[in-house]
Scaffold this active site. Structure first.
Site, mmCIF file in Angstrom:
data_model
loop_
_atom_site.group_PDB
_atom_site.id
_atom_site.type_symbol
_atom_site.label_atom_id
_atom_site.label_comp_id
_atom_site.label_asym_id
_atom_site.label_seq_id
_atom_site.Cartn_x
_atom_site.Cartn_y
_atom_site.Cartn_z
ATOM 1 N NE ARG A 15 -7.208 11.353 2.184
ATOM 2 C CZ ARG A 15 -6.770 10.453 1.293
ATOM 3 N NH1 ARG A 15 -6.893 10.704 0.002
ATOM 4 N NH2 ARG A 15 -6.238 9.316 1.711
ATOM 5 C CE LYS A 74 -6.197 4.575 2.029
ATOM 6 N NZ LYS A 74 -5.525 4.279 0.737
ATOM 7 C CE1 TYR A 93 -9.184 6.893 -4.888
ATOM 8 C CE2 TYR A 93 -9.316 8.200 -2.876
ATOM 9 C CZ TYR A 93 -9.162 8.118 -4.248
ATOM 10 O OH TYR A 93 -8.986 9.264 -4.990
ATOM 11 C CG HIS A 95 -5.992 1.069 -3.484
ATOM 12 N ND1 HIS A 95 -5.596 1.349 -4.780
ATOM 13 C CD2 HIS A 95 -6.281 2.268 -2.906
ATOM 14 C CE1 HIS A 95 -5.638 2.654 -4.977
ATOM 15 N NE2 HIS A 95 -6.063 3.232 -3.869
ATOM 16 C CD GLU A 117 -9.503 1.435 -5.809
ATOM 17 O OE1 GLU A 117 -9.510 0.286 -5.313
ATOM 18 O OE2 GLU A 117 -10.042 2.417 -5.251
ATOM 19 C CG ASP A 269 -2.371 3.021 -2.853
ATOM 20 O OD1 ASP A 269 -1.692 2.676 -3.829
ATOM 21 O OD2 ASP A 269 -3.023 4.087 -2.814
#
Length: 368
Positions: A15, A74, A93, A95, A117, A269
């Site tokens: 991505r 990510k 993101y 996490h 998120e 994740d």
């Protein structure tokens, strides 16, 4: 503002954080967009397509990171920590409940981390939703693939054929991941059981899928009984606020599953919900076998379908990216509750209460 789009370097992460249309919007807003060379190729987006919309292509990651704001897919990996600097905004993101060392690196360098998120209000997580939809559908497809004998599975065809029992699929969680996993499992013709804590959610699922699924209240006994009777189990539990996922399936339960059964944990994740999953895997090495059960624990499942995922993600993130870049972030956060919820670190302080509690670090109210 100078905005950088580095190439994703997580294993098989194809991505990219922006599309040509996204570049066009940011350049039209008066920003300079720097994109690392070939960052979009994994999503079939050429450097030329970006250049046509006003982006500048840079040769190295270092150049792409030398900006005011980074937009990523990510979370940064350890090799990228060296690019952190005070005042840098990273929109991606994260996490962090599952990556404490990343949280500390961001705090040490006083980086502002805005996590996809956790952006949102109430139970609405608009930047998590599109990737949850992709991951849910992929989880069933992946699980069905690893049930095949040549992949070490039990040799069960999820949909069965006339005269042969259909495969049993259990989905833990009926949210965005779960409902999309259900769609695929029902479409393949499996016998599907869904467990969720919410009676309202189960009623909603039954209204959608009718008698093609069974629903059960999520409790330790029901989870145990459903899991040991399954060919494929999909972990689809999301805990709000970016918190670490709870352990719902104990090792003793996994031990009682049939040999060659498959577990796909989409929640990995955020730490995962299976006691037997203690680490993430990669697209290059996606599974391991424990107690005769195949465990799939890749933490960037949507990266496998990068074209779909990139466009779906950018559709959701672009309006927020434009707002972040539009003025003084401190002023913006005073009036935007959704973005305020997305800020995990700010000026050397950890500003997400739930994640701070999971990590055991001090929490600071961002407005103070």
């Amino acid at each position: 503002m100078r905005i950088g789009i580095p190439k994703e370097i997580k294993n098989r992460e194809n991505r990219v954080a922006i599309t040509p249309a996204g570049v066009h919007a940011l350049v039209s807003d008066g920003h300079e967009v720097l994109i690392e060379k070939n960052a979009g190729l994994g999503s079939a987006i050429t450097d030329e397509a970006y250049i046509e919309e006003g982006a500048k292509i840079v040769d190295t990651a270092e150049e792409a990171w030398d900006v005011d704001m980074i937009i990523k897919v990510k979370e940064p990996v350890e090799s990228e920590y060296k690019y952190f600097k005070e005042g840098l905004i990273i929109f991606a993101y994260f996490h962090m409940a599952a990556v404490p060392e990343l949280a500390q690196a961001l705090l040490d360098k006083k980086v502002t981390a805005i996590a996809y998120e956790t952006v949102g209000t109430g139970n609405d997580r608009p930047l998590l939703k599109p990737m949850s939809q992709v991951a849910g559908k992929m989880a069933t497809i992946i699980g069905a693939e690893f049930l095949q004998s040549q992949n070490g599975g039990s040799g069960v065809l999820v949909g069965g054929v006339p005269g042969v029992e259909k495969g049993k699929v259990t989905i833990l969680g009926g949210g965005n991941v779960g409902i999309n996993a259900i769609k695929m499992a029902v479409g393949l013709g499996a016998r599907v059981t869904v467990l969720d804590l919410s009676l309202e959610k189960m009623a909603e699922l039954e209204n959608i899928f009718g008698n093609t699924i069974d629903t059960k209240a999520s409790n330790p006994k029901n989870i145990h009984d459903a899991v040991i009777d399954s060919d494929l189990v999909v972990g689809a539990v999301l805990v709000g606020g970016g918190r670490k996922a709870p352990t719902l399936v104990r090792e003793e339960t996994v031990k009682q599953m049939r040999p060659g059964s498959v577990i796909v944990d989409v929640a990995v994740d955020q730490g995962g919900i299976f006691e037997t999953i203690d680490h993430s895997t990669s697209h290059d090495d996606p599974i391991y076998v424990k107690h005769g059960v195949i465990h799939y624990a890749v933490d960037n499942i949507p990266g496998a379908v990068a074209q779909t995922s990139t466009y779906a993600l950018t559709n959701a993130t672009l309006p927020y990216a434009r707002k972040i870049a539009s003025g003084d972030l401190g002023d913006i956060l005073k009036t935007d509750e959704a973005l305020k919820a997305g800020v995990n670190t700010y000026k050397g302080k950890f500003t997400s209460k739930d994640i701070a509690e999971d990590l055991g670090i001090e929490y600071s109210d961002i407005l103070e």
